[in-house]
Motif scaffolding. Structure first.
Motif, mmCIF file in Angstrom:
data_model
loop_
_atom_site.group_PDB
_atom_site.id
_atom_site.type_symbol
_atom_site.label_atom_id
_atom_site.label_comp_id
_atom_site.label_asym_id
_atom_site.label_seq_id
_atom_site.Cartn_x
_atom_site.Cartn_y
_atom_site.Cartn_z
ATOM 1 N N PRO A 1 0.839 -1.200 0.000
ATOM 2 C CA PRO A 1 0.000 0.000 0.000
ATOM 3 C C PRO A 1 0.876 1.252 0.000
ATOM 4 C CG PRO A 1 -0.755 -1.583 1.644
ATOM 5 C CD PRO A 1 0.561 -2.078 1.149
ATOM 6 N N ALA A 2 0.466 2.268 -0.742
ATOM 7 C CA ALA A 2 1.301 3.465 -0.926
ATOM 8 C C ALA A 2 1.738 4.074 0.407
ATOM 9 C CB ALA A 2 0.543 4.495 -1.760
ATOM 10 N N ALA A 3 0.848 4.063 1.393
ATOM 11 C CA ALA A 3 1.162 4.702 2.677
ATOM 12 C C ALA A 3 2.103 3.863 3.538
ATOM 13 C CB ALA A 3 -0.122 4.990 3.438
ATOM 14 N N HIS A 4 2.336 2.614 3.155
ATOM 15 C CA HIS A 4 3.123 1.723 4.009
ATOM 16 C C HIS A 4 4.324 1.117 3.286
ATOM 17 C CE1 HIS A 4 -0.026 1.975 7.034
ATOM 18 N NE2 HIS A 4 -0.909 1.707 6.093
ATOM 19 N N ARG A 5 4.761 1.753 2.207
ATOM 20 C CA ARG A 5 5.916 1.233 1.483
ATOM 21 C C ARG A 5 7.183 1.424 2.304
ATOM 22 N NH1 ARG A 5 3.582 3.705 -4.086
ATOM 23 N NH2 ARG A 5 2.340 1.880 -4.683
ATOM 24 N N ASP A 6 8.059 0.445 2.181
ATOM 25 C CA ASP A 6 9.311 0.468 2.941
ATOM 26 C C ASP A 6 10.176 1.648 2.478
ATOM 27 O OD1 ASP A 6 12.345 -0.438 3.058
ATOM 28 O OD2 ASP A 6 11.271 -1.494 4.650
ATOM 29 N N PRO A 7 10.558 2.561 3.391
ATOM 30 C CA PRO A 7 11.328 3.749 2.978
ATOM 31 C C PRO A 7 12.663 3.394 2.319
ATOM 32 C CG PRO A 7 10.439 4.048 5.189
ATOM 33 C CD PRO A 7 10.200 2.618 4.826
ATOM 34 N N ALA A 8 13.339 2.368 2.827
ATOM 35 C CA ALA A 8 14.629 1.992 2.236
ATOM 36 C C ALA A 8 14.444 1.475 0.813
ATOM 37 C CB ALA A 8 15.307 0.941 3.108
ATOM 38 N N GLU A 9 13.390 0.687 0.591
ATOM 39 C CA GLU A 9 13.128 0.195 -0.759
ATOM 40 C C GLU A 9 12.762 1.339 -1.697
ATOM 41 O OE1 GLU A 9 11.607 -4.349 0.295
ATOM 42 O OE2 GLU A 9 10.127 -2.773 -0.062
ATOM 43 N N LEU A 10 12.013 2.309 -1.210
ATOM 44 C CA LEU A 10 11.670 3.477 -2.023
ATOM 45 C C LEU A 10 12.915 4.255 -2.426
ATOM 46 C CD1 LEU A 10 8.451 4.893 -0.303
ATOM 47 C CD2 LEU A 10 8.647 4.156 -2.680
ATOM 48 N N ARG A 11 13.820 4.478 -1.456
ATOM 49 C CA ARG A 11 15.039 5.227 -1.765
ATOM 50 C C ARG A 11 15.890 4.487 -2.791
ATOM 51 N NH1 ARG A 11 14.948 6.199 3.812
ATOM 52 N NH2 ARG A 11 16.424 4.485 4.182
ATOM 53 N N ARG A 12 16.021 3.176 -2.613
ATOM 54 C CA ARG A 12 16.833 2.402 -3.552
ATOM 55 C C ARG A 12 16.216 2.444 -4.951
ATOM 56 N NH1 ARG A 12 20.287 -2.084 -3.457
ATOM 57 N NH2 ARG A 12 21.034 -2.314 -5.609
ATOM 58 N N PHE A 13 14.906 2.323 -5.039
ATOM 59 C CA PHE A 13 14.239 2.358 -6.341
ATOM 60 C C PHE A 13 14.430 3.730 -6.990
ATOM 61 C CE2 PHE A 13 10.100 2.737 -8.787
ATOM 62 C CZ PHE A 13 10.483 1.871 -9.815
ATOM 63 N N ALA A 14 14.277 4.799 -6.197
ATOM 64 C CA ALA A 14 14.457 6.154 -6.738
ATOM 65 C C ALA A 14 15.893 6.363 -7.204
ATOM 66 C CB ALA A 14 14.072 7.191 -5.686
ATOM 67 N N ASP A 15 16.869 5.897 -6.407
ATOM 68 C CA ASP A 15 18.279 6.080 -6.764
ATOM 69 C C ASP A 15 18.651 5.289 -8.014
ATOM 70 O OD1 ASP A 15 18.554 7.716 -4.577
ATOM 71 O OD2 ASP A 15 19.533 6.214 -3.312
ATOM 72 N N ASP A 16 18.204 4.041 -8.091
ATOM 73 C CA ASP A 16 18.536 3.219 -9.260
ATOM 74 C C ASP A 16 17.847 3.757 -10.511
ATOM 75 O OD1 ASP A 16 20.015 1.716 -7.565
ATOM 76 O OD2 ASP A 16 18.907 -0.156 -7.832
ATOM 77 N N SER A 17 16.620 4.239 -10.367
ATOM 78 C CA SER A 17 15.929 4.841 -11.508
ATOM 79 C C SER A 17 16.662 6.095 -11.969
ATOM 80 C CB SER A 17 14.485 5.185 -11.136
ATOM 81 O OG SER A 17 13.746 4.023 -10.816
ATOM 82 N N ALA A 18 17.143 6.900 -11.018
ATOM 83 C CA ALA A 18 17.883 8.111 -11.380
ATOM 84 C C ALA A 18 19.165 7.757 -12.130
ATOM 85 C CB ALA A 18 18.195 8.918 -10.124
#
Length: 422
Positions: free
Chosen positions: A152-169
């Motif tokens: 769920p969008a409100a409960h996504r793992d912050p570390a996984e979000l950061r890694r996904f954002a960094d790898d996408s960048a």
């Protein structure tokens, strides 16, 4: 007297042996007919029968070292087997209510951890841009985005979000700096399919996080359209790294994957490309069933580790993966036909707990088939179905052959019985 009794017992044993063999042959033929006619896919919403049991077999095989064995077969064997296992769990999880995805999320994360390990990175070079190359970074990013999609969008793992954002960048920056739409997967080598997967992962990023890669995707699409294979009008199989110019004609082993991911990048362009691919590569070999040629009709070429052997020019691996591409594009008749044909020729072994094909000798084949059965767009809306190219009646020649095989063992006994009555 004893000799007469022994001869009688021998004749009786032979009669029963013939009946048992005839029964086994008839049952096998009946099973073949069932596999041809019973739906083997469930579209983009339902759960295909048997996939959970396929995943149970694959997890046991991976725990027993199937990834290392696959690595001996081709350079990305370990990576691909774990990636497809994780992606299939994501596909199943997307079909479940949000509160019932814990198993899918756990198994997909487990697979992602194996990709993000020394064994997962071993075949790839850290010196490439982005590091470890577009193949490794694209598929990993796609699976990581899938893991986030299950939460769920409100409960996504912050570390996984950061890694996904960094790898996408990192991927986005590499595409923006490149003179061509195709990044290197290995030093000095580029295959368009790998960049297609990576670009789809950037589209996925823009559905999960604030959008930032629309311009990157638009430039990529313009570059792709300028560098299509002149013989087929499709993305080429391999390109010159410096210019992106086609270096090898479009081939089905890469096209079957490109057609699966391109719909999430640009649905309209994807629909055009899919019809070109279907018209030039999907054939009915010997009039028996739908298969996929490795090279376009009228062209032949060598087999390699990706295509496997090419009997009559057909790639079995591309035929399996094309079933998933067809399902993503709403081509239900072709998806069902290719999957039914796989159910017949793949010799599946079913138990209450597992399902495996070809007696489980090549788990990577099981992984590709499970992934294909669960195919669905992750970013785009379900496209309008293309005109059907395959009718249900393609099954009739094979059903006829199976019926003949099932009846043939009983013919001698029926003839003898009629002769004695006469």
């Amino acid at each position: 007297m004893r000799g007469t009794r022994s001869a009688g017992r021998l004749r009786q044993a032979l009669r029963w042996s013939r009946r048992i063999i005839a029964g086994v042959v008839s049952i096998c033929a009946l099973v073949g007919v069932v596999r041809l006619v019973v739906p083997a896919t469930a579209g983009t919403d339902g759960e295909p029968a048997g996939v959970q049991r396929q995943l149970s077999f694959l997890r046991a095989a991976l725990d027993d070292g199937a990834g290392d064995e696959a690595q001996q077969l081709f350079p990305e064997g370990y990576f691909f087997l774990h990636a497809l296992y994780g992606l299939t769990w994501v596909e199943l999880g997307m079909r479940e209510p949000a509160g019932e995805r814990s198993e899918a999320l756990r198994e997909a994360r487990w697979a992602l951890e194996r990709l993000d390990s020394p064994s997962g990175r071993a075949p790839f070079s850290a010196d490439l841009v982005p590091s470890y190359g577009v193949f490794y970074r694209g598929w990993s990013n796609w699976l990581r985005g899938g893991v986030l999609s299950l939460q769920p969008a409100a409960h996504r793992d912050p570390a996984e979000l950061r890694r996904f954002a960094d790898d996408s960048a990192a991927l986005g920056a590499a595409f923006d700096a490149s003179r061509t739409p195709y990044l290197a997967a290995y030093p000095g080598q580029a295959w368009p399919v790998d960049s297609t997967v990576a670009m789809a992962s950037l589209r996925l990023h823009d559905t999960l996080l604030p959008p930032r890669f629309a311009g990157t995707a638009d430039r990529w699409l313009r570059g792709v359209r300028e560098r299509l294979d002149p013989r087929t009008g499709l993305l080429p199989h391999r390109v010159d790294l410096d210019t992106g110019a086609p270096a090898e004609v479009a081939r089905a082993t890469s096209q079957s994957m490109i057609q699966r991911f391109l719909v999430d990048i640009d649905p309209d362009f994807a629909a055009e490309q899919y019809l070109r691919f279907r018209d030039r590569y999907v054939v009915t070999t010997l009039g028996l069933g739908p298969t996929v040629r490795e090279y376009p009709e009228g062209t032949d070429g060598p087999a390699d580790v990706d295509s496997g052997p090419l009997p009559l020019g057909v790639s079995l691996s591309a035929s399996v993966v094309t079933a998933g591409a067809a399902q993503v594009h709403g081509d239900a008749a072709l998806a069902e036909g290719l999957t039914n044909y796989s159910e017949l020729l793949g010799l599946p072994v079913d138990t209450p707990w597992t399902k495996r094909y070809a007696f489980g000798l090549i788990p990577i084949g099981d992984a590709f088939l499970a992934w294909s059965k669960t195919a669905r767009p992750w970013v785009a809306d379900a496209p309008s179905p293309p005109p059907a190219s395959l009718s249900w009646w393609w099954r009739l020649p094979l059903i006829s052959v199976l019926v003949v095989l099932g009846v043939a063992p009983w013919v001698p006994a029926l003839v003898r019985r009629r002769w004695w009555r006469a």
